[in-house]
Motif scaffolding. Structure first.
Motif, PDB file in Angstrom:
ATOM      1  N   ILE A  37       0.837  -1.201   0.000  1.00 27.60           N
ATOM      2  CA  ILE A  37       0.000   0.000   0.000  1.00 27.60           C
ATOM      3  C   ILE A  37       0.875   1.255   0.000  1.00 27.60           C
ATOM      4  N   LYS A  38       1.953   1.219   0.785  1.00 33.72           N
ATOM      5  CA  LYS A  38       2.877   2.359   0.797  1.00 33.72           C
ATOM      6  C   LYS A  38       3.440   2.625  -0.590  1.00 33.72           C
ATOM      7  N   ASN A  39       3.862   1.561  -1.273  1.00 31.48           N
ATOM      8  CA  ASN A  39       4.435   1.707  -2.612  1.00 31.48           C
ATOM      9  C   ASN A  39       3.397   2.216  -3.603  1.00 31.48           C
ATOM     10  N   MET A  40       2.146   1.769  -3.436  1.00 30.35           N
ATOM     11  CA  MET A  40       1.073   2.218  -4.324  1.00 30.35           C
ATOM     12  C   MET A  40       0.823   3.717  -4.143  1.00 30.35           C
ATOM     13  N   ILE A  41       0.851   4.166  -2.897  1.00 33.91           N
ATOM     14  CA  ILE A  41       0.658   5.588  -2.626  1.00 33.91           C
ATOM     15  C   ILE A  41       1.814   6.401  -3.202  1.00 33.91           C
ATOM     16  N   ARG A  42       3.049   5.937  -2.968  1.00 35.48           N
ATOM     17  CA  ARG A  42       4.220   6.656  -3.475  1.00 35.48           C
ATOM     18  C   ARG A  42       4.217   6.720  -5.002  1.00 35.48           C
ATOM     19  N   GLN A  43       3.688   5.691  -5.640  1.00 37.27           N
ATOM     20  CA  GLN A  43       3.631   5.642  -7.100  1.00 37.27           C
ATOM     21  C   GLN A  43       2.766   6.777  -7.656  1.00 37.27           C
ATOM     22  N   HIS A  44       1.725   7.145  -6.903  1.00 36.61           N
ATOM     23  CA  HIS A  44       0.803   8.185  -7.366  1.00 36.61           C
ATOM     24  C   HIS A  44       1.047   9.530  -6.685  1.00 36.61           C
ATOM     25  N   ALA A  45       2.043   9.595  -5.818  1.00 38.83           N
ATOM     26  CA  ALA A  45       2.325  10.831  -5.085  1.00 38.83           C
ATOM     27  C   ALA A  45       3.163  11.784  -5.920  1.00 38.83           C
ATOM     28  N   GLY A  46       2.832  13.054  -5.845  1.00 35.73           N
ATOM     29  CA  GLY A  46       3.612  14.073  -6.530  1.00 35.73           C
ATOM     30  C   GLY A  46       4.838  14.440  -5.715  1.00 35.73           C
ATOM     31  N   PRO A  47       5.729  15.258  -6.284  1.00 35.06           N
ATOM     32  CA  PRO A  47       6.967  15.625  -5.585  1.00 35.06           C
ATOM     33  C   PRO A  47       6.735  16.401  -4.294  1.00 35.06           C
ATOM     34  N   GLU A  48       5.549  17.029  -4.170  1.00 29.38           N
ATOM     35  CA  GLU A  48       5.256  17.820  -2.976  1.00 29.38           C
ATOM     36  C   GLU A  48       4.794  16.950  -1.807  1.00 29.38           C
ATOM     37  N   ILE A  49       4.557  15.660  -2.074  1.00 31.98           N
ATOM     38  CA  ILE A  49       4.051  14.760  -1.041  1.00 31.98           C
ATOM     39  C   ILE A  49       5.191  13.997  -0.388  1.00 31.98           C
ATOM     40  N   LYS A  50       5.344  14.194   0.906  1.00 31.23           N
ATOM     41  CA  LYS A  50       6.363  13.500   1.689  1.00 31.23           C
ATOM     42  C   LYS A  50       5.700  12.408   2.527  1.00 31.23           C
ATOM     43  N   ASP A  51       6.528  11.617   3.203  1.00 32.77           N
ATOM     44  CA  ASP A  51       5.985  10.506   3.988  1.00 32.77           C
ATOM     45  C   ASP A  51       5.130  10.969   5.167  1.00 32.77           C
ATOM     46  N   ASN A  52       5.328  12.208   5.623  1.00 32.39           N
ATOM     47  CA  ASN A  52       4.552  12.704   6.766  1.00 32.39           C
ATOM     48  C   ASN A  52       3.464  13.702   6.351  1.00 32.39           C
ATOM     49  N   THR A  53       3.188  13.778   5.040  1.00 30.20           N
ATOM     50  CA  THR A  53       2.156  14.689   4.542  1.00 30.20           C
ATOM     51  C   THR A  53       0.765  14.088   4.778  1.00 30.20           C
ATOM     52  N   ARG A  54      -0.128  14.857   5.340  1.00 31.25           N
ATOM     53  CA  ARG A  54      -1.507  14.396   5.534  1.00 31.25           C
ATOM     54  C   ARG A  54      -2.214  14.384   4.181  1.00 31.25           C
TER      55      ARG A  54
END
Length: 297
Positions: free
Chosen positions: A80-97
């Motif tokens: 699930i983490k990898n799936m989220i990171r795959q669709h996350a933009g550069p502005e999204i960090k691991d602690n971003t709500r």
């Protein structure tokens, strides 16, 4: 070289462009962002052109719905983490709500909660849902990332909600279906409704009573839901974080910075004295506006 936008992309930008706020928002975003929980439905009172259309269709100020999923660091499942990171933009960090939402010009995407800092928002929290089912709801939404926004669905929903005297109800027999008979990709509310329906959590179910007094409950078509339904549903708590915290020890309403002038604010932006005959003054302004409109015509 700058890529030129297509006509559809230009139309999407025109419809979704949010003008800046003109009033002070009536809620405290700093409190909301720390109190919001994974699985909460976030309602947004939009100001864009498409928001005005949705407001007219649904007769509700809530024009958009999103699902809060938390931060990447909150998830234990590596897939699930990898799936989220795959669709996350550069502005999204691991602690971003993060929230998951369906946008007209982008489809199902991840968005930082802070993106709606300047929007009026409300939280709808599912009552009594188990942690296991809440986990399934959030995962359902995450797996939908990347699907396109269904413009036809929005048009179909509009057709369905119009009176049958304007558009015959039989025209709705094929709504929300592709030519193969399969359900189509949805809009903001339908994805969230599908996620909760997947674990049989009620939003606005249809209930019937038989002659034997037995009750039977039917799930409503997820594609018929609009943002206001989560606000109206008795199975969701409405969580508000007002600008002035009512939970503080002293009565908050006695500490509000009330205007010392004592003037009253009318909905049309005019300040009047309480001693004035407000109804008369409003009538006079309405009469004046009508007269000016007649002159223009």
């Amino acid at each position: 070289m700058t890529k030129s936008l297509t006509l559809r992309e230009k139309l999407g930008l025109w419809l979704t462009k949010e003008p800046p706020p003109t009033d002070v928002l009536p809620y405290d975003f700093s409190r909301l962002k720390y109190e919001i929980r994974s699985g909460d439905v976030l309602l947004v009172e939009g100001r864009s052109r498409i928001a005005k259309i949705i407001r007219t269709i649904t007769q509700s100020p809530w024009t958009h719905a999103a699902l809060y999923i938390g931060r990447i660091i909150d998830f234990e499942d590596d897939d699930i983490k990898n799936m989220i990171r795959q669709h996350a933009g550069p502005e999204i960090k691991d602690n971003t709500r993060l929230i998951i939402e369906d946008l007209l010009d982008r489809g199902t995407v991840l968005t930082p909660l802070s993106f709606y800092h300047d929007q009026h928002m409300r939280i709808c929290r599912p009552i009594g849902i188990t942690p296991a089912d809440l986990h399934l709801v959030v995962n359902y939404a995450i797996k939908a990332l990347g699907q396109p926004y269904n413009v036809r669905h929005l048009l179909d929903l509009t057709r369905f909600m119009l009176p049958w005297t304007i558009l015959p109800r039989r025209w709705g027999s094929s709504l929300f279906r592709t030519s193969t008979g399969e359900p189509e990709s949805g809009i903001c509310s339908s994805l969230i409704a599908e996620a909760f329906t997947s674990v049989h959590f009620p939003i606005l179910p249809f209930v019937t009573h038989h002659a034997s007094q037995d009750m039977e409950v039917f799930q409503r078509n997820p594609y018929l839901f609009t943002p206001k339904d989560f606000d109206y549903s008795p199975y969701f708590d409405i969580i508000k974080y007002p600008l002035f915290n009512p939970e503080e020890p002293l009565p908050y309403y006695r500490r509000l910075p009330w205007a010392k002038s004592g003037l009253q604010h009318q909905d049309d932006g005019i300040l009047t004295s309480p001693k004035e005959k407000t109804k008369k003054s409003l009538f006079e302004r309405m009469k004046k506006n009508k007269s000016e409109t007649d002159k223009k015509e």
